[in-house]
Scaffold this motif. Structure first.
Motif, short mmCIF file in Angstrom:
data_model
loop_
_atom_site.label_atom_id
_atom_site.label_comp_id
_atom_site.label_asym_id
_atom_site.label_seq_id
_atom_site.Cartn_x
_atom_site.Cartn_y
_atom_site.Cartn_z
N ASP A 171 0.93 -1.22 0.03
CA ASP A 171 0.03 -0.10 -0.03
C ASP A 171 1.09 1.45 0.11
O ASP A 171 1.56 1.57 1.30
CB ASP A 171 -0.82 -0.11 1.39
CG ASP A 171 -1.76 1.17 1.42
OD1 ASP A 171 -1.56 2.20 0.72
OD2 ASP A 171 -2.60 0.90 2.38
N TYR B 2 1.70 6.89 0.44
CA TYR B 2 2.76 7.92 0.69
C TYR B 2 4.01 7.96 -0.08
O TYR B 2 4.96 8.47 0.25
CB TYR B 2 2.99 7.80 2.34
CG TYR B 2 1.72 8.14 3.02
CD1 TYR B 2 1.13 9.45 3.10
CD2 TYR B 2 1.11 7.01 3.85
CE1 TYR B 2 -0.14 9.53 3.80
CE2 TYR B 2 0.19 7.26 4.36
CZ TYR B 2 -0.51 8.52 4.50
OH TYR B 2 -1.86 8.61 5.27
N ARG C 184 -11.74 11.29 -4.60
CA ARG C 184 -11.74 9.82 -4.37
C ARG C 184 -11.23 9.04 -5.85
O ARG C 184 -11.98 8.35 -6.44
CB ARG C 184 -13.01 9.30 -3.97
CG ARG C 184 -13.73 10.03 -2.92
CD ARG C 184 -13.08 10.07 -1.51
NE ARG C 184 -12.67 8.81 -1.12
CZ ARG C 184 -11.54 8.53 -0.59
NH1 ARG C 184 -10.30 9.47 -0.70
NH2 ARG C 184 -11.33 7.24 -0.02
C1 LIG Z 1 -4.89 7.52 3.31
C2 LIG Z 1 -4.39 6.12 3.05
C3 LIG Z 1 -5.22 5.36 2.44
C4 LIG Z 1 -6.72 5.57 1.61
O1 LIG Z 1 -6.71 6.79 0.99
P1 LIG Z 1 -7.75 7.03 -0.08
O2 LIG Z 1 -8.15 8.43 0.30
O3 LIG Z 1 -9.03 6.10 0.22
O4 LIG Z 1 -7.24 6.67 -1.25
C5 LIG Z 1 -4.97 3.99 2.35
N1 LIG Z 1 -3.69 3.48 2.85
C6 LIG Z 1 -3.08 4.12 3.88
C7 LIG Z 1 -1.79 3.53 4.47
C8 LIG Z 1 -3.35 5.43 3.95
O5 LIG Z 1 -2.92 6.30 4.86
#
Ligand SMILES: *Cc1c(COP(=O)(O)O)cnc(C)c1O
Length: 352
Positions: free
Chosen positions: A179, A182, A216
């Motif tokens: 994921d 960042y 989104r």
């Molecule tokens: C912010 C975040 C997301 C989700 O962000 P979306 O606004 O739904 O794209 C997913 N994973 C992590 C680790 C996040 O901090």
């Protein structure tokens, strides 16, 4: 009266999003939003006439094409969704079908156990070490899938590609999801590993580095077999997840690479300056490659700072977990905002 149907209702403990306070003169550093406006391209295109009367393109082709160009992939290697939360939820539904537990860190994005519970996926959390680092050997055991953020949340700690590759090498039989919400703030994406590992899925978002949390858009990149599986689940659920406006806005934002780089660099620079000042004030922080820092102070209680800041209309994020309750997660805002945060701390320390 006995309500027998109560037993048919699904019971879940939902994810709790950060507060979205109303008002204008606040310094909102609690949900990792980008302090800068999205690319000016976006506004230009929103003002044009579009076919909002019609259903959007279910294949999301304009957005997929532009993502393919930007990331040097083919369209069948990319899946798009309503923020990466939507993409990740679909991925949990699609890829974590094993009876063996999936693995993720104990200190991480707090949505993972919510989805696992919702979809009845067994899971086992793996303890991060004393410095909040992932221990890669913990992911070398039998499992039904692996997911972790890189950089991790809420610590901001980034692990290099070799680390990710070691996990992949030891897990050829399950799907590994990285994921990368960042990744654009100084990390290095696992994207190059897609060529070598068919079981890798890389997930990113427009919410943080492209200043579009309100629109989104999230996306997953991986081999076409994985992407097809995600699409099959999506079309079994809702064919039109991506609305027309988000398709246009997303593709226009991607075209403005220069603006994207400029704003990401500004946030990185601001983060480094902020970290240096925070250290001067006696804070310790995890090394962050994200648009936030995770900070603790030996002499001052995190909950008390959190409340005092809120009175000054400065919003941080505080989590109650046993290992993290002494920490504050502070989003990197503009240079001006971070200056005000530093003055707040100086003031607070003199007074208390
Ligand atoms: C912010 C975040 C997301 C989700 O962000 P979306 O606004 O739904 O794209 C997913 N994973 C992590 C680790 C996040 O901090």
């Amino acid at each position: 009266m006995e309500r027998k149907w109560m037993k048919n209702i699904r019971k879940v403990v939902p994810y709790v999003p950060g507060e979205q306070p109303k008002g204008t003169d606040l310094i909102k550093l609690n949900t990792n939003e980008n302090p800068y406006e999205p690319s000016p391209n976006v506004k230009r295109y929103l003002e044009c006439d579009h076919k909002y009367r019609l259903y959007p393109d279910p294949t999301a082709d304009v957005l997929l094409s532009q993502l393919a160009t930007t990331y040097g992939l083919s369209k069948d290697q990319i899946f798009v969704g309503v923020g990466s939360d939507d993409v990740l939820a679909m991925a949990f539904m699609t890829f974590f079908q094993s009876e063996k537990p999936i693995l993720f860190p104990d200190i991480t994005y707090s949505f993972y156990d919510v989805w696992a519970d919702l979809f009845r996926i067994p899971y086992e959390k793996q303890k991060v070490d004393e410095e909040f680092r992932l221990v890669k050997e913990d992911y070398y055991k039998e499992n039904g899938g692996i997911i972790f953020p890189n950089p991790n949340a809420p610590t901001g700690i980034f692990e290099p590609l070799e680390f990710i590759e070691d996990i992949l090498k030891h897990n050829q039989e399950s799907i590994v999801i990285v994921d990368e919400a960042y990744i654009d703030f100084g990390g290095q994406s696992a994207l190059p590993l897609l060529k070598k590992y068919e079981n890798l899925l890389v997930v990113q978002t427009f919410s943080k580095s492209r200043s579009l949390a309100g629109i989104r858009i999230g996306f997953a990149m991986g081999n076409p077999v994985l992407i097809k599986a995600l699409n099959d689940v999506k079309y079994s659920f809702n064919s039109y997840t991506m609305n027309e406006a988000s398709l246009i806005i997303g593709s226009e934002a991607l075209k403005d690479q220069e603006y994207f780089e400029k704003t990401c660099n500004l946030i990185i620079e601001t983060r480094e300056e902020f970290v240096a000042e925070m250290k001067q004030l006696g804070f310790s922080m995890c090394p962050s490659k994200a648009n936030f820092v995770f900070a603790t102070h030996k002499e001052y209680d995190a909950t008390e700072i959190f409340e005092a800041a809120k009175k000054e209309k400065i919003y941080f994020r505080h989590f109650n977990g046993e290992r993290v309750k002494d920490y504050l997660r502070i989003t990197i805002g503009t240079k001006e905002q971070m200056k005000q945060v530093i003055s707040f701390f100086k003031n607070y320390m003199n007074k208390s």
